[in-house]
Design a protein around this motif. Structure first.
Motif, PDB file in Angstrom:
ATOM      1  N   ASN A 164      -4.591   1.891   2.224  1.00  0.00           N
ATOM      2  CA  ASN A 164      -4.272   1.578   3.607  1.00  0.00           C
ATOM      3  C   ASN A 164      -2.525   1.736   3.857  1.00  0.00           C
ATOM      4  O   ASN A 164      -2.782   2.013   4.959  1.00  0.00           O
ATOM      5  CB  ASN A 164      -4.345  -0.111   3.384  1.00  0.00           C
ATOM      6  CG  ASN A 164      -5.981  -0.578   3.501  1.00  0.00           C
ATOM      7  OD1 ASN A 164      -6.698   0.152   4.073  1.00  0.00           O
ATOM      8  ND2 ASN A 164      -6.244  -1.701   3.130  1.00  0.00           N
ATOM      9  N   GLY A 200      -1.425  -4.320   0.812  1.00  0.00           N
ATOM     10  CA  GLY A 200      -2.616  -3.571   1.471  1.00  0.00           C
ATOM     11  C   GLY A 200      -4.061  -4.223   1.424  1.00  0.00           C
ATOM     12  O   GLY A 200      -5.074  -3.921   1.850  1.00  0.00           O
ATOM     13  N   SER A 241      -7.940  -3.541   7.397  1.00  0.00           N
ATOM     14  CA  SER A 241      -7.871  -3.164   6.081  1.00  0.00           C
ATOM     15  C   SER A 241      -9.025  -3.074   5.384  1.00  0.00           C
ATOM     16  O   SER A 241      -9.169  -2.717   4.071  1.00  0.00           O
ATOM     17  CB  SER A 241      -6.841  -4.081   5.562  1.00  0.00           C
ATOM     18  OG  SER A 241      -5.843  -4.357   6.299  1.00  0.00           O
ATOM     19  N   PHE A 286       2.864  -1.572   6.878  1.00  0.00           N
ATOM     20  CA  PHE A 286       3.344  -0.856   5.364  1.00  0.00           C
ATOM     21  C   PHE A 286       4.564  -1.393   5.103  1.00  0.00           C
ATOM     22  O   PHE A 286       5.480  -1.299   6.101  1.00  0.00           O
ATOM     23  CB  PHE A 286       2.730   0.300   5.355  1.00  0.00           C
ATOM     24  CG  PHE A 286       3.662   1.447   6.166  1.00  0.00           C
ATOM     25  CD1 PHE A 286       4.913   1.842   5.895  1.00  0.00           C
ATOM     26  CD2 PHE A 286       3.075   1.767   7.326  1.00  0.00           C
ATOM     27  CE1 PHE A 286       5.648   2.655   6.719  1.00  0.00           C
ATOM     28  CE2 PHE A 286       4.091   2.689   8.343  1.00  0.00           C
ATOM     29  CZ  PHE A 286       4.922   3.052   7.899  1.00  0.00           C
TER      30      PHE A 286
END
Length: 384
Positions: free
Chosen positions: A328, A144, A311, A353
């Motif tokens: 994130n 992230g 991000s 993710f």
């Protein structure tokens, strides 16, 4: 960080991460940071009284402060205002049972890494995810960071050329003392087949795959302890062979006295290389074969890649770090859940993710490393 297409926050239930848990507080902060979640239910401890008190401390209603995770999943599934998703932050050996029941009850799942205690369990969870079409996130949180995503985008854009070398390190001092700390991680069997591989080795492994987009096909690993007489693994070094023929290495230990966090990668192609250190997360070093070294910093604006921009929250000059990177993943997961629940089209392309397949790949890496140590040679990494 994007919008929630449902127009309401995701209703989240917590399993584990109660009193004394560092990762529990990290998950809660990450869930709250961008305002996508309401934490409305919890089973925070295996001790019923501690679970109820911990839930009260989080202002969770008494009737949704549960004495066990099974009670929470069964009761919430029957409520008209049921939770939408669960976040699991319990010891490794409980992940499989909790994930399987949560998916069976129709919840989306965020699970702390590693996905399960072994590869067979991980594949079992992945099959259930596929059958239920649930959203699933494994919290390999370092993916992230904005500069990690900057590196990923640069590699995919061909700025390094053909990738030839990938070198991964995660060097801590958590277990550098001869006396082991108390806790479930050092209890036999609870952390899986290898403490260091399951605890931090899978983080380094995933970071390499995330940044390069390549899978490791074969490896040769030395797994054991750097402390004489210790039976718990605290050290691994491995030679890696990637799918395109690139060579790599991995050095992971939580017994390097004096080290702090020590997570880093170096990736080199035929045009240049990238280097990143998590202790200086807002700086990415770009070394080009025929030009000066460049330091890329985290900032808002078109100078950075799309992945880095999406991000990043804070304007130039203000650092972002671990909690923001963790958040994130929570935010991107919430957006997918919201889209699915709101009837919006959700394609099957890989999410930014880490998903369940990333969790399975981590366990395949662990299995191959343990087998390599036992046989003393190269081992294939099972394909996912």
């Amino acid at each position: 960080m994007g919008t929630n297409t449902m127009g309401r926050r995701i209703q989240l239930g917590l399993i584990g991460g109660g009193p004394g848990s560092v990762i529990g507080e990290t998950h809660r902060i990450a869930a709250r940071l961008d305002g996508h979640y309401d934490i409305v239910a919890a089973a925070l401890s295996s001790n019923a009284e501690r679970a109820r008190q911990a839930a009260a401390d989080l202002f969770i209603a008494p009737e949704r402060a549960y004495a066990s995770w099974r009670q929470m999943l069964d009761t919430e599934a029957a409520r008209t205002d049921r939770i939408d998703a669960v976040a699991i932050m319990t010891p490794n050996d409980s992940h499989h049972a909790i994930c399987m029941l949560a998916l069976e009850r129709g919840f989306h799942v965020i699970c702390d890494k590693p996905l399960a205690n072994d590869l067979a369990q991980a594949r079992d969870i992945a099959a259930r995810v596929k059958a239920t079409q649930a959203e699933f996130c494994v919290t390999y949180c370092y993916s992230g960071f904005p500069m990690v995503r900057q590196a990923r985008d640069m590699i995919r854009a061909g700025e390094l050329g053909e990738i030839r070398q990938v070198h991964l390190q995660y060097v801590q001092s958590y277990l550098a003392h001869r006396d082991l700390p108390a806790g479930w991680r050092t209890e036999a069997g609870r952390a899986g087949s290898s403490l260091v591989l399951m605890d931090i080795g899978t983080h380094a492994f995933h970071l390499g795959a995330f940044v390069t987009g390549m899978d490791v096909m074969r490896l040769c690993a030395d797994v054991g302890s750097a402390i004489p007489g210790r039976t718990i693994d605290d050290y691994v070094s491995a030679l890696l062979r990637y799918e395109n023929g690139a060579r790599g290495s991995l050095w992971v230990t939580n017994a390097a006295a004096g080290s702090e966090h020590g997570l880093s990668f170096r990736v080199h192609g035929d045009k240049g290389g990238l280097e990143w250190h998590q202790e200086e997360p807002n700086r990415l070093i770009h070394r080009r074969q025929d030009a000066f070294e460049q330091i890329i910093t985290r900032r808002l604006g078109p100078a950075t890649s799309e992945g880095a921009q999406r991000s990043t929250r804070i304007a130039i000059g203000h650092p972002e770090g671990y909690l923001e990177a963790f958040a994130n993943l929570y935010t991107e997961f919430a957006q997918r859940v919201a889209a699915r629940m709101g009837g919006c089209p959700v394609d099957d392309s890989p999410t930014l993710f880490p998903g369940v397949s990333d969790g399975v790949k981590g366990l395949a890496f662990v299995a191959a490393s343990v087998k390599s140590m036992a046989t003393g040679g190269w081992q294939d990494v099972e394909r996912v």
